[in-house]
Design an enzyme around this catalytic site. Structure first.
Site, PDB file in Angstrom:
ATOM      1  N   GLY A   1      -9.869   4.161  -0.136  1.00 41.35           N
ATOM      2  CA  GLY A   1      -9.808   3.820   1.279  1.00 41.35           C
ATOM      3  C   GLY A   1      -9.699   5.090   2.109  1.00 41.35           C
TER       4      GLY A   1
ATOM      5  N   GLN B   1      -7.160   9.920   9.424  1.00 42.19           N
ATOM      6  CA  GLN B   1      -7.000  10.885   8.328  1.00 42.19           C
ATOM      7  C   GLN B   1      -8.018  12.020   8.407  1.00 42.19           C
ATOM      8  OE1 GLN B   1      -6.820   7.535   5.249  1.00 42.19           O
ATOM      9  NE2 GLN B   1      -5.437   9.025   4.358  1.00 42.19           N
TER      10      GLN B   1
ATOM     11  N   CYS C   1      -1.889   8.084  -1.301  1.00 40.44           N
ATOM     12  CA  CYS C   1      -2.469   8.340   0.027  1.00 40.44           C
ATOM     13  C   CYS C   1      -3.173   9.685  -0.027  1.00 40.44           C
ATOM     14  CB  CYS C   1      -1.363   8.358   1.085  1.00 40.44           C
ATOM     15  SG  CYS C   1      -1.988   8.591   2.758  1.00 40.44           S
ATOM     16  N   LEU C   2      -4.407   9.707   0.467  1.00 37.62           N
ATOM     17  CA  LEU C   2      -5.158  10.969   0.443  1.00 37.62           C
ATOM     18  C   LEU C   2      -4.527  11.997   1.387  1.00 37.62           C
ATOM     19  CD1 LEU C   2      -8.783   9.508   0.351  1.00 37.62           C
ATOM     20  CD2 LEU C   2      -7.454  10.461  -1.558  1.00 37.62           C
TER      21      LEU C   2
ATOM     22  N   HIS D   1      -2.510  -0.917   4.035  1.00 39.70           N
ATOM     23  CA  HIS D   1      -2.257   0.531   4.030  1.00 39.70           C
ATOM     24  C   HIS D   1      -3.134   1.220   5.093  1.00 39.70           C
ATOM     25  CE1 HIS D   1      -1.607   4.417   1.628  1.00 39.70           C
ATOM     26  NE2 HIS D   1      -2.598   4.741   2.429  1.00 39.70           N
ATOM     27  N   GLU D   2      -4.428   0.835   5.143  1.00 36.77           N
ATOM     28  CA  GLU D   2      -5.353   1.498   6.087  1.00 36.77           C
ATOM     29  C   GLU D   2      -5.057   1.090   7.533  1.00 36.77           C
ATOM     30  OE1 GLU D   2      -6.906   3.881   4.895  1.00 36.77           O
ATOM     31  OE2 GLU D   2      -6.694   3.304   2.787  1.00 36.77           O
TER      32      GLU D   2
ATOM     33  N   HIS E   1      -2.336   3.098   8.858  1.00 36.07           N
ATOM     34  CA  HIS E   1      -2.779   4.428   9.319  1.00 36.07           C
ATOM     35  C   HIS E   1      -3.223   4.377  10.784  1.00 36.07           C
ATOM     36  CE1 HIS E   1      -2.696   7.286   6.015  1.00 36.07           C
ATOM     37  NE2 HIS E   1      -3.320   6.472   5.193  1.00 36.07           N
TER      38      HIS E   1
HETATM   39  O1  K1U Z   1      -5.649   5.693   2.792  1.00 37.89           O
HETATM   40  C1  K1U Z   1      -5.628   6.477   1.860  1.00 37.89           C
HETATM   41  O2  K1U Z   1      -4.937   7.477   1.912  1.00 37.89           O
HETATM   42  C2  K1U Z   1      -6.442   6.178   0.619  1.00 37.89           C
HETATM   43  C3  K1U Z   1      -5.624   5.616  -0.514  1.00 37.89           C
HETATM   44  C4  K1U Z   1      -5.724   4.107  -0.461  1.00 37.89           C
HETATM   45  C5  K1U Z   1      -4.724   3.312  -1.254  1.00 37.89           C
HETATM   46  C6  K1U Z   1      -4.508   3.536  -2.601  1.00 37.89           C
HETATM   47  C7  K1U Z   1      -3.603   2.760  -3.312  1.00 37.89           C
HETATM   48  C8  K1U Z   1      -2.930   1.738  -2.682  1.00 37.89           C
HETATM   49  C9  K1U Z   1      -3.133   1.528  -1.335  1.00 37.89           C
HETATM   50  C10 K1U Z   1      -4.039   2.301  -0.623  1.00 37.89           C
HETATM   51  C11 K1U Z   1      -6.181   6.180  -1.813  1.00 37.89           C
HETATM   52  O3  K1U Z   1      -7.322   5.993  -2.113  1.00 37.89           O
HETATM   53  S1  K1U Z   1      -5.112   7.104  -2.822  1.00 37.89           S
HETATM   54  C12 K1U Z   1      -6.132   7.524  -4.223  1.00 37.89           C
HETATM   55  C13 K1U Z   1      -6.388   6.390  -5.162  1.00 37.89           C
HETATM   56  O4  K1U Z   1      -5.746   5.356  -5.065  1.00 37.89           O
HETATM   57  C14 K1U Z   1      -7.434   6.510  -6.206  1.00 37.89           C
HETATM   58  C15 K1U Z   1      -8.068   7.692  -6.451  1.00 37.89           C
HETATM   59  C16 K1U Z   1      -9.057   7.755  -7.435  1.00 37.89           C
HETATM   60  C17 K1U Z   1      -9.383   6.656  -8.168  1.00 37.89           C
HETATM   61  C18 K1U Z   1      -8.727   5.470  -7.942  1.00 37.89           C
HETATM   62  C19 K1U Z   1      -7.752   5.386  -6.957  1.00 37.89           C
HETATM   63 ZN    ZN Z   2      -3.197   6.652   3.150  1.00 42.16          ZN
END
Ligand code: K1U
Ligand code: ZN
Length: 172
Positions: free
Chosen positions: A46, A51, A94-95, A136-137, A140
């Site tokens: 996501g 972000q 979260c990225l 989550h998004e 944000h």
């Molecule tokens: O919004 C963001 O920061 C993105 C976030 C979204 C998210 C992940 C987990 C639960 C709720 C919301 C991410 O993508 S973190 C990275 C991640 O989950 C991932 C990375 C590589 C492969 C699979 C998952």
């Molecule tokens: Zn996030």
């Protein structure tokens, strides 16, 4: 294909509330494409516009499992119109807070109203990881981060770690 820079904590931009998108035009569709490219490149499942420093109400998602076909989704001006009373717990990341993962409890199912990339109004009922990711998004877009659901001790610890790293980078 444009990969945008992903902002990390403690950048105050992540605490801003994003503004509604008045008209879904080619510039918004280009922004959505750049956000999907940036999310896949990270990699993540996501990404919200704030972000990448854009304070507009749009996020993208792809929760397809590994080995499945890509399933990119674009949500413009999203609103949660219903949340279930039952809750579920997911390990969230979260990225904007790289390499930090914690369990968060949220409504297990939600119904979200939004506009798609053609500006058409849509409603979607989601559960599982998709429901968690939508919440989550959407957080944000309202300046809220998943660490806000953790204890003050855990939140302060992670913010301190990233603040120190940002100071070191600024000095170098
Ligand atoms: O919004 C963001 O920061 C993105 C976030 C979204 C998210 C992940 C987990 C639960 C709720 C919301 C991410 O993508 S973190 C990275 C991640 O989950 C991932 C990375 C590589 C492969 C699979 C998952
Ligand atoms: Zn996030």
């Amino acid at each position: 294909m444009t990969i945008r820079n992903i902002i990390t904590i403690p950048d105050p931009v992540l605490r801003e509330v994003c503004a509604p998108i008045e008209s879904v035009d080619d510039a918004v569709r280009k922004l959505a494409d750049d956000m999907l490219d940036t999310m896949y490149d990270a990699p993540g499942i996501g990404l919200a516009a704030s972000q990448i420093g854009i304070l507009q109400r749009i996020f993208v998602l792809d929760v397809a499992a590994e080995g499945e076909d890509k399933s990119p989704m674009v949500f413009i001006n999203p609103e949660i119109v219903w949340s279930s009373e039952d809750l579920s717990i997911y390990q969230e990341g979260c990225l904007s807070i790289p390499e930090f993962y914690e369990e968060v409890e949220r409504p297990a199912s939600v119904r979200v109203k939004y506009q798609n990339r053609d500006g058409e109004s849509q409603e979607l009922e989601a559960d599982g990881l998709l429901a968690t990711c939508i919440q989550h998004e959407l957080d944000h877009l309202n300046g809220k981060l998943f660490i806000d659901y953790l204890s003050k001790l855990k939140r302060d610890r992670v913010v301190k770690k990233f603040s120190k790293a940002a100071r070191m980078t600024a000095k170098a």
